[in-house]
Scaffold this motif. Structure first.
Motif, PDB file in Angstrom:
ATOM      1  N   MET A   1       0.773  -1.224   0.170  1.00 23.79           N
ATOM      2  CA  MET A   1      -0.037  -0.097   0.107  1.00 23.79           C
ATOM      3  C   MET A   1       0.867   1.187  -0.024  1.00 23.79           C
ATOM      4  N   ASP A   2       0.558   2.410  -0.811  1.00 21.18           N
ATOM      5  CA  ASP A   2       1.334   3.436  -0.988  1.00 21.18           C
ATOM      6  C   ASP A   2       0.480   4.466  -0.176  1.00 21.18           C
ATOM      7  N   GLN A   3       0.988   5.375   0.527  1.00 24.49           N
ATOM      8  CA  GLN A   3       0.312   6.342   1.378  1.00 24.49           C
ATOM      9  C   GLN A   3       1.099   7.490   1.389  1.00 24.49           C
ATOM     10  N   THR A   4       0.469   8.645   1.566  1.00 28.28           N
ATOM     11  CA  THR A   4       1.098   9.971   1.735  1.00 28.28           C
ATOM     12  C   THR A   4       0.557  10.723   3.124  1.00 28.28           C
ATOM     13  N   LEU A   5       1.881  10.645   4.077  1.00 27.19           N
ATOM     14  CA  LEU A   5       1.440  11.355   5.250  1.00 27.19           C
ATOM     15  C   LEU A   5       1.747  12.757   5.387  1.00 27.19           C
ATOM     16  N   GLN A   6       1.058  13.480   5.629  1.00 22.95           N
ATOM     17  CA  GLN A   6       1.027  15.152   5.945  1.00 22.95           C
ATOM     18  C   GLN A   6       1.635  15.315   7.258  1.00 22.95           C
ATOM     19  N   ILE A   7       2.839  15.486   7.709  1.00 20.27           N
ATOM     20  CA  ILE A   7       3.303  16.276   8.824  1.00 20.27           C
ATOM     21  C   ILE A   7       3.818  17.365   8.888  1.00 20.27           C
ATOM     22  N   GLY A   8       3.398  18.288   9.473  1.00 19.39           N
ATOM     23  CA  GLY A   8       3.821  19.867   9.363  1.00 19.39           C
ATOM     24  C   GLY A   8       3.441  20.274   8.084  1.00 19.39           C
ATOM     25  N   ASP A   9       4.588  20.823   7.435  1.00 21.56           N
ATOM     26  CA  ASP A   9       4.334  21.299   6.042  1.00 21.56           C
ATOM     27  C   ASP A   9       5.100  20.395   5.086  1.00 21.56           C
ATOM     28  N   THR A  10       5.172  19.121   5.372  1.00 25.48           N
ATOM     29  CA  THR A  10       5.886  18.080   4.509  1.00 25.48           C
ATOM     30  C   THR A  10       4.907  16.946   4.190  1.00 25.48           C
ATOM     31  N   SER A  11       5.061  16.580   2.866  1.00 26.50           N
ATOM     32  CA  SER A  11       4.327  15.260   2.796  1.00 26.50           C
ATOM     33  C   SER A  11       5.296  14.115   2.530  1.00 26.50           C
ATOM     34  N   PHE A  12       4.985  13.146   3.033  1.00 25.25           N
ATOM     35  CA  PHE A  12       6.000  11.813   3.097  1.00 25.25           C
ATOM     36  C   PHE A  12       5.410  10.852   2.499  1.00 25.25           C
ATOM     37  N   HIS A  13       6.015  10.177   1.323  1.00 23.34           N
ATOM     38  CA  HIS A  13       5.487   9.000   0.774  1.00 23.34           C
ATOM     39  C   HIS A  13       5.961   7.939   1.319  1.00 23.34           C
ATOM     40  N   GLN A  59       8.793  10.803  -3.716  1.00 21.70           N
ATOM     41  CA  GLN A  59       7.683  11.365  -3.758  1.00 21.70           C
ATOM     42  C   GLN A  59       7.616  12.207  -2.499  1.00 21.70           C
ATOM     43  N   SER A  60       8.419  12.585  -1.759  1.00 20.79           N
ATOM     44  CA  SER A  60       8.207  13.299  -0.477  1.00 20.79           C
ATOM     45  C   SER A  60       8.934  14.733  -0.755  1.00 20.79           C
ATOM     46  N   ASP A  61       8.216  15.880  -0.310  1.00 27.31           N
ATOM     47  CA  ASP A  61       8.643  16.898  -0.353  1.00 27.31           C
ATOM     48  C   ASP A  61       9.533  17.498   0.812  1.00 27.31           C
ATOM     49  N   GLY A  62       9.166  18.626   1.267  1.00 32.35           N
ATOM     50  CA  GLY A  62       9.890  19.093   2.506  1.00 32.35           C
ATOM     51  C   GLY A  62      11.259  19.723   2.265  1.00 32.35           C
ATOM     52  N   TYR A  63      11.543  20.521   1.147  1.00 33.15           N
ATOM     53  CA  TYR A  63      12.827  20.970   0.924  1.00 33.15           C
ATOM     54  C   TYR A  63      13.411  22.013   2.016  1.00 33.15           C
ATOM     55  N   ARG A  64      14.804  21.661   2.262  1.00 33.36           N
ATOM     56  CA  ARG A  64      15.485  22.652   2.858  1.00 33.36           C
ATOM     57  C   ARG A  64      16.691  23.093   2.421  1.00 33.36           C
ATOM     58  N   GLU A  65      17.441  24.137   2.780  1.00 30.55           N
ATOM     59  CA  GLU A  65      18.524  24.400   2.177  1.00 30.55           C
ATOM     60  C   GLU A  65      19.644  23.163   2.363  1.00 30.55           C
ATOM     61  N   ILE A  66      19.511  22.573   3.827  1.00 26.71           N
ATOM     62  CA  ILE A  66      20.383  21.691   4.345  1.00 26.71           C
ATOM     63  C   ILE A  66      19.437  20.855   5.284  1.00 26.71           C
ATOM     64  N   VAL A  67      19.826  19.576   5.080  1.00 25.59           N
ATOM     65  CA  VAL A  67      18.923  18.490   6.011  1.00 25.59           C
ATOM     66  C   VAL A  67      19.889  17.583   6.560  1.00 25.59           C
ATOM     67  N   PRO A  68      20.166  17.947   8.114  1.00 20.49           N
ATOM     68  CA  PRO A  68      21.164  17.114   8.671  1.00 20.49           C
ATOM     69  C   PRO A  68      20.436  15.943   8.825  1.00 20.49           C
ATOM     70  N   ASP A  75      12.254  12.808  11.198  1.00 25.40           N
ATOM     71  CA  ASP A  75      11.300  12.722  10.331  1.00 25.40           C
ATOM     72  C   ASP A  75      10.576  11.353  10.457  1.00 25.40           C
ATOM     73  N   ILE A  76      11.620  10.187  10.704  1.00 24.81           N
ATOM     74  CA  ILE A  76      11.193   8.951  10.543  1.00 24.81           C
ATOM     75  C   ILE A  76      10.368   8.568  11.916  1.00 24.81           C
ATOM     76  N   ALA A  77      10.916   9.215  13.016  1.00 29.09           N
ATOM     77  CA  ALA A  77      10.169   9.072  14.285  1.00 29.09           C
ATOM     78  C   ALA A  77       8.818   9.594  14.218  1.00 29.09           C
ATOM     79  N   ASP A 180      14.941  15.280  -7.184  1.00 32.46           N
ATOM     80  CA  ASP A 180      15.011  16.746  -7.284  1.00 32.46           C
ATOM     81  C   ASP A 180      16.337  17.211  -6.679  1.00 32.46           C
ATOM     82  N   PRO A 181      16.890  18.151  -7.624  1.00 39.73           N
ATOM     83  CA  PRO A 181      18.292  18.717  -7.098  1.00 39.73           C
ATOM     84  C   PRO A 181      18.068  19.706  -5.849  1.00 39.73           C
ATOM     85  N   ARG A 182      16.983  19.726  -5.648  1.00 44.69           N
ATOM     86  CA  ARG A 182      16.964  20.728  -4.219  1.00 44.69           C
ATOM     87  C   ARG A 182      17.055  19.520  -2.711  1.00 44.69           C
TER      88      ARG A 182
END
Length: 266
Positions: A1-13, A59-68, A75-77, A180-182
């Motif tokens: 099953m594929d699902q999209t989870l909206q968590i804050g301003d980010t969609s996670f596939h 298929q997840s978004d949530g782009y930042r300049e840097i993601v540590p 995010d996984i938690a 996505d390059p970002r």
């Protein structure tokens, strides 16, 4: 099953299948959850498998300049919370996914029952490697992903895979090109500043499995066996006929290592 989870301003596939103890699969760089396609169904015969597209990939978004790496772990938690998975999970991460695994242990260890580290490293980048990552981040932002497969595939795949498994080469190429390059640039910058975790290794108290491809030139079997020896009770498995991408190059051997390991405590 594929699902999209909206968590804050980010969609996670997230892709899920199966029943049993949860097994979270975290992909490497610059890829998405499809790198686990060949092992997904076999693992799902015994586990609730959860394959995640990390922030900025697939298929997840949530782009930042840097993601540590710490942000990826948080995010996984949050994804596990959103899925209402309260029991401890088996965590499997490859390469960058392994860097995230260290942070899961450091920040969310109460969520983990077992740790599976695939083709990854415990040491940080040196100054040259760190600078190269930051330059690569700028390059993909200005020029896109077109040149990335040509540069990366000979390092990611064993020579025999490159010559004898055109389907794997094609799948890897297409997976890299669709990122996505970002997201790619943000993760490069995050990896460039990741910590050396060698001092954490003796403190890891959960069952740990370290898996290396026989021909991995990025995180060599010798290096991985070396850090596995510092984790109390850790198992080390070297997978033949594979480079850095064990789940794609020798999926059957990966499943033969992972499934018995995840059964041990049940």
């Amino acid at each position: 099953m594929d699902q999209t989870l909206q968590i804050g301003d980010t969609s996670f596939h997230v892709r899920t299948a199966g029943e049993g103890s949860p097994l979270v699969l975290v992909h490497g760089f610059p890829l998405d959850h499809h790198m686990y396609d060949a092992v997904f169904e076999p693992l799902a015969e015994q586990h609730q498998v959860i394959a995640i597209d990390l922030r900025g990939f697939g298929q997840s978004d949530g782009y930042r300049e840097i993601v540590p790496m710490e942000m990826f772990a948080d995010d996984i938690a949050a994804i596990l919370d959103a899925m209402e998975i309260n029991e401890q999970v088996n965590f499997a991460g490859l390469s960058m996914g392994g860097y995230i695994g260290w942070q899961m242990w450091q920040r969310h260890r109460d969520r983990l029952s077992r740790l599976i580290l695939l083709d990854t490293r415990a040491i940080a980048d040196d100054e040259v490697q760190s600078r190269a990552r930051r330059m690569a981040a700028e390059a993909v932002l200005s020029a896109g992903m077109e040149d990335v497969p040509v540069n990366m595939l000979p390092k990611l795949l064993a020579p025999s895979t490159m010559s004898d498994k055109p389907d794997v080469v094609t799948a890897m190429t297409e997976m890299i090109l669709r990122q996505d390059p970002r997201g790619v640039a943000a993760a490069q910058r995050g990896m460039a500043q990741r910590p050396n975790v060698e001092s954490w290794l003796p403190e890891i108290t959960i069952p740990t499995l370290v898996i290396s491809g026989e021909h991995d030139v990025i995180s060599t079997p010798q290096e991985m066996q070396g850090f596995a020896a510092q984790i109390p009770g850790a198992q080390f498995v070297e997978i033949p006929d594979a480079g850095h991408m064990v789940p794609m190059e020798n999926p059957a051997a990966m499943c033969e290592a992972v499934l018995p390991f995840c059964r041990d405590l049940e």
